[in-house]
Structure formats: C-alpha cells, structure tokens
Design a protein around this motif. Structure first.
Motif, PDB file in Angstrom:
ATOM      1  N   ALA A 188       3.767   6.410   2.463  1.00  0.00           N
ATOM      2  CA  ALA A 188       3.170   7.548   2.763  1.00  0.00           C
ATOM      3  C   ALA A 188       1.369   7.982   2.557  1.00  0.00           C
ATOM      4  O   ALA A 188       1.666   8.379   3.194  1.00  0.00           O
ATOM      5  N   ASP A 189       0.610   6.616   2.578  1.00  0.00           N
ATOM      6  CA  ASP A 189      -0.460   6.215   2.795  1.00  0.00           C
ATOM      7  C   ASP A 189      -0.573   5.939   4.681  1.00  0.00           C
ATOM      8  O   ASP A 189      -0.737   4.824   4.575  1.00  0.00           O
ATOM      9  N   GLN A 190      -0.656   7.045   5.225  1.00  0.00           N
ATOM     10  CA  GLN A 190      -0.910   6.803   6.858  1.00  0.00           C
ATOM     11  C   GLN A 190      -2.682   5.468   6.643  1.00  0.00           C
ATOM     12  O   GLN A 190      -2.312   5.062   7.811  1.00  0.00           O
ATOM     13  N   ARG A 191      -3.188   6.114   6.810  1.00  0.00           N
ATOM     14  CA  ARG A 191      -4.678   6.107   6.392  1.00  0.00           C
ATOM     15  C   ARG A 191      -4.806   4.694   5.814  1.00  0.00           C
ATOM     16  O   ARG A 191      -5.238   2.965   7.082  1.00  0.00           O
ATOM     17  N   ALA A 192      -3.711   4.006   4.851  1.00  0.00           N
ATOM     18  CA  ALA A 192      -3.701   2.030   4.411  1.00  0.00           C
ATOM     19  C   ALA A 192      -2.634   1.743   5.634  1.00  0.00           C
ATOM     20  O   ALA A 192      -3.000   0.674   5.251  1.00  0.00           O
ATOM     21  N   THR A 193      -1.720   2.299   5.928  1.00  0.00           N
ATOM     22  CA  THR A 193      -0.966   2.023   7.279  1.00  0.00           C
ATOM     23  C   THR A 193      -1.749   1.347   7.721  1.00  0.00           C
ATOM     24  O   THR A 193      -1.653   0.108   8.943  1.00  0.00           O
ATOM     25  N   TYR A 194      -2.258   2.361   8.770  1.00  0.00           N
ATOM     26  CA  TYR A 194      -2.804   2.230   9.930  1.00  0.00           C
ATOM     27  C   TYR A 194      -3.907   1.057   8.932  1.00  0.00           C
ATOM     28  O   TYR A 194      -4.535  -0.386  10.154  1.00  0.00           O
ATOM     29  N   THR A 219       6.885   5.506  -2.328  1.00  0.00           N
ATOM     30  CA  THR A 219       6.052   4.585  -1.572  1.00  0.00           C
ATOM     31  C   THR A 219       8.282   3.684  -1.147  1.00  0.00           C
ATOM     32  O   THR A 219       8.110   2.273  -2.587  1.00  0.00           O
ATOM     33  N   ARG A 257       0.002  11.919  13.973  1.00  0.00           N
ATOM     34  CA  ARG A 257       0.040  11.703  12.771  1.00  0.00           C
ATOM     35  C   ARG A 257       1.593  12.093  12.177  1.00  0.00           C
ATOM     36  O   ARG A 257       2.276  11.527  11.680  1.00  0.00           O
ATOM     37  N   VAL A 307       0.862  -1.414   0.102  1.00  0.00           N
ATOM     38  CA  VAL A 307       0.131   0.083  -0.665  1.00  0.00           C
ATOM     39  C   VAL A 307       0.214   1.249   0.023  1.00  0.00           C
ATOM     40  O   VAL A 307       0.700   1.951  -0.527  1.00  0.00           O
ATOM     41  N   GLY A 308       2.009   0.806   0.296  1.00  0.00           N
ATOM     42  CA  GLY A 308       2.793   2.236   0.567  1.00  0.00           C
ATOM     43  C   GLY A 308       2.495   3.210   2.025  1.00  0.00           C
ATOM     44  O   GLY A 308       1.249   3.602   2.160  1.00  0.00           O
ATOM     45  N   ARG A 332       8.453  10.093   7.029  1.00  0.00           N
ATOM     46  CA  ARG A 332       8.625  10.449   5.926  1.00  0.00           C
ATOM     47  C   ARG A 332       9.544  10.356   5.174  1.00  0.00           C
ATOM     48  O   ARG A 332      10.490   9.926   5.348  1.00  0.00           O
TER      49      ARG A 332
END
Length: 383
Positions: A54-60, A101, A88, A51-52, A93
């Motif tokens: 960089a996408d914090q929501r996708a990591t969560y 990514t 956040r 998912v990468g 980063r």
C-alpha cells in the motif's frame, strides 16, 4: 492429519495477482539490462511483503535497495518502474475486504513451477508494457490525457541533456595534441638537463551557454506544460549558470530562477506564478527586440545556443520578427527553431512568422513529443 484454512478466496487471487505483477517487473528489469538474479528477486518480494504494497514510496525504495547493483542500474530502474507501474495508478490496490498489507509469498523464479505457456504470457506482458511506453514517446503531447501526461512527466526524468562545449584560450594537460614546450623544459631541468618525456597539451573546454525562449501564447497552450518540463530538465541537468530560460508572448519574462528548483512540480508552480501572460497573444518580434536590447547585447546571447520554441503565429509585424532574428543570428553561436507542428504529416511552413525567421535559423526541428525532445537535446549538445 490434515488441516484447512478458511478465508475469502478473493484474498488468494489478489495475492496471486500481486505476485505476478512483481515477478513481471523483475523480468522487465532484466530485459532492460539490470542484472536481476533469482536471489535478488526473492529478496525484493520479501522486502515488499515487509513494507506493505500500500505504501508506493516504500515499494519503490525496496526495489532500488534489493534489485540494483550499481549506479548505472538506478536510471534503468526508475524508467522501468514508472513504465511498469504507470507512475501512480499502475500499482495494484487493495480490493474491498482484502487486508491493507497483503502478504507476498517468496516464490522461486525458475521454470520448474510453471509451464511454457505461463512464461510466454509474462514475456507478452513485458513486450506490451514496452510497446505502450514507446507509443507514448511518439505521441503528440497536446493530445494526451491527464493520466498520460503524468506518465510522460515521469518519463522525462530519463532525459539526459548534455551542454554544448566551446574551446577556451587556456590549455590543459593531455596525452596528445601540441607539444607543451614549457613543461617539457621544466621536466628536463628536473633531470639535470637530461632529455625527459615530451609533455603534451590541448585547449580546454567549458560549457557553452544555452538560452531557451518559450512561446506561451494561446496557440502554444497545449505544449506549454511539456516545454516547461523540458526546460526544467535542461536547467537542473546543466552546470549552474549555463542555461537561461525566458517566456515570450505579449511580454518577456525571465524564468531561470523559478526553474532552478530540482523538484519539477514546485518549479512549474513557481513558473506559473512568475509568468503573467499565459495563453495570451504573440508578439515575437517585440519580445525578441526587448531580449536583445536588455539581455542579448550584454553577453547572454553572444556565443550562445539560442533555442526558440514557437509555432510562428505572429500577431505583430513579421518583418520586425525577421529583423530581430537576423540580429540574433549575428551574436549567437547557433539559432535553433523548434516548431511543434514541424514533425506532423502534411505540415508546410506557411506562417508569416516562420517564413520571416527561417532564413536566420541554423536548425528547424520538431518539438511535439518525447522522441522529438530527445532529438532536440542531441542537436543542442552537438551545436
């Protein structure tokens, strides 16, 4: 025949840093009681790589899907995630020149690839993170920085308010208690008059109403945001209709509807648009009289647990405040006064408002940190 790969060495260092952060997070989850196996940790690393980062929501979401095995793990996961990644700002980063990514390699979690010193370093990181969260729980919310307030807001999601209960006149089936003669007789008749098993009953329970009165005067401005978040958490976590929220200052404002939005940020924005007297004066006696005459005697405060959040700096008549508190204690089941200065070293109740109100309060508790908010929730639940 050997081959070499050229590239910026910073990319390799960055991927190594990312791997250390993610593997440390899985160890922190394991220390918090989540059964994170090696297979789940490897699947999590692969999911984050897909998912990468960089996408914090996708990591969560990737972590919830791969590391949690039961509903009980979800609450622990949320708490550790916010504490570890600093809400956040804690996620690593991408550095200048690094790909957006970065690829995360799937590494084994056994100790064969690393020495004892590396494992000890990871343990130190886990303990340091836990220590930071514990320190923040004890900090005075009025002294927090903007970043610490964000972390505290995330940690408030871990609060689990429980409504106080009261007995009802109706009875319900139970495995012990009083003999339910009617049901026992009906069971005997179904067996043609032969003796049947004795049926039992007890009085039912239902949530007792809780009324929160929040002082939003100038002297309480440093605590207003945290108290509103606490009121929002209690409102959304309780059965609908069992919690009522008001702000008191120069006037009384009914805030329950604004705080029913389950999104905390939207609820606080709606509250800010509803309350007209932020950081104004304090006339607790007059606003309590309005509350009792308009709402209290109609049944909202009768038999309820009323919680007053205020430092007791009264600009009006302190005798009027004492009189209204006496009226309130007569109709309410329990009155709890929460003072943000109560738990501080050297505090003495010398304010005229506090001295007038204390004789009519059942509990006088602190309310300046997340730890004291947790204690307050227990006081209300046991009322």
């Amino acid at each position: 025949m050997s081959s070499t790969r050229s590239g910026d060495p910073r990319d390799g260092r960055h991927r190594h840093d990312v791997e250390e952060v993610l593997l440390g997070f899985t160890r922190a989850l394991r220390a918090a009681g989540v059964a994170v196996t090696q297979d789940r940790a490897q699947t999590y690393l692969a999911a984050v790589a897909a998912v990468g980062l960089a996408d914090q929501r996708a990591t969560y979401v990737a972590g919830r899907a791969t590391l949690c095995a039961s509903p009980d793990d979800l609450a622990r996961y949320d708490q550790v995630f916010h504490a570890w990644f600093d809400h956040r700002d804690g996620l690593p980063r991408s550095r200048p020149g690094a790909p957006p990514t970065p690829t995360v390699a799937t590494l084994p979690l056994d100790d064969s690839g690393g020495g004892e010193g590396e494992e000890q370093q990871d343990d130190d990181v886990v303990r340091a993170r836990a220590s930071e969260a514990e320190v923040l729980r004890q900090r005075d919310v009025a002294s927090l920085s903007a970043n610490e307030r964000q972390r505290l807001a995330a940690m408030m999601a871990s609060l689990r308010p429980r409504p106080p209960l009261r007995r009802t006149m109706r009875h319900q089936r139970w495995h012990r208690g009083d003999v339910d003669a009617a049901r026992t007789l009906r069971a005997s008749l179904r067996h043609m008059g032969e003796p049947a098993a004795i049926q039992w009953r007890r009085r039912g329970t239902r949530p007792r109403k809780v009324v929160l009165l929040l002082d939003v005067s100038g002297s309480m401005s440093g605590y207003a945001d945290a108290l509103l978040r606490l009121a929002h958490r209690i409102t959304v976590a309780s059965p609908r209709g069992s919690v009522e929220v008001f702000t008191v200052g120069t006037r009384l404002t009914h805030l329950t509807r604004a705080l029913r939005n389950r999104d905390a940020e939207r609820a606080l924005v709606a509250a800010g648009e509803t309350v007209p007297d932020w950081s104004g004066g304090t006339r607790l006696g007059e606003t309590l009289r309005v509350f009792l005459e308009r709402w209290g005697r109609r049944g909202m405060a009768r038999g309820a647990v009323v919680v007053v959040f205020s430092d007791g700096w009264e600009r009006g008549d302190a005798a009027l405040l004492g009189e209204q508190m006496k009226r309130l204690s007569r109709v309410a089941h329990r009155v709890v006064w929460v003072n943000p200065h109560r738990g501080k070293v050297g505090y003495e109740a010398v304010q005229q408002g506090v001295l007038a109100a204390l004789p009519h309060c059942h509990d006088f508790v602190a309310g300046h940190s997340l730890a004291t908010f947790e204690e307050l929730i227990e006081v209300v639940a046991r009322a």
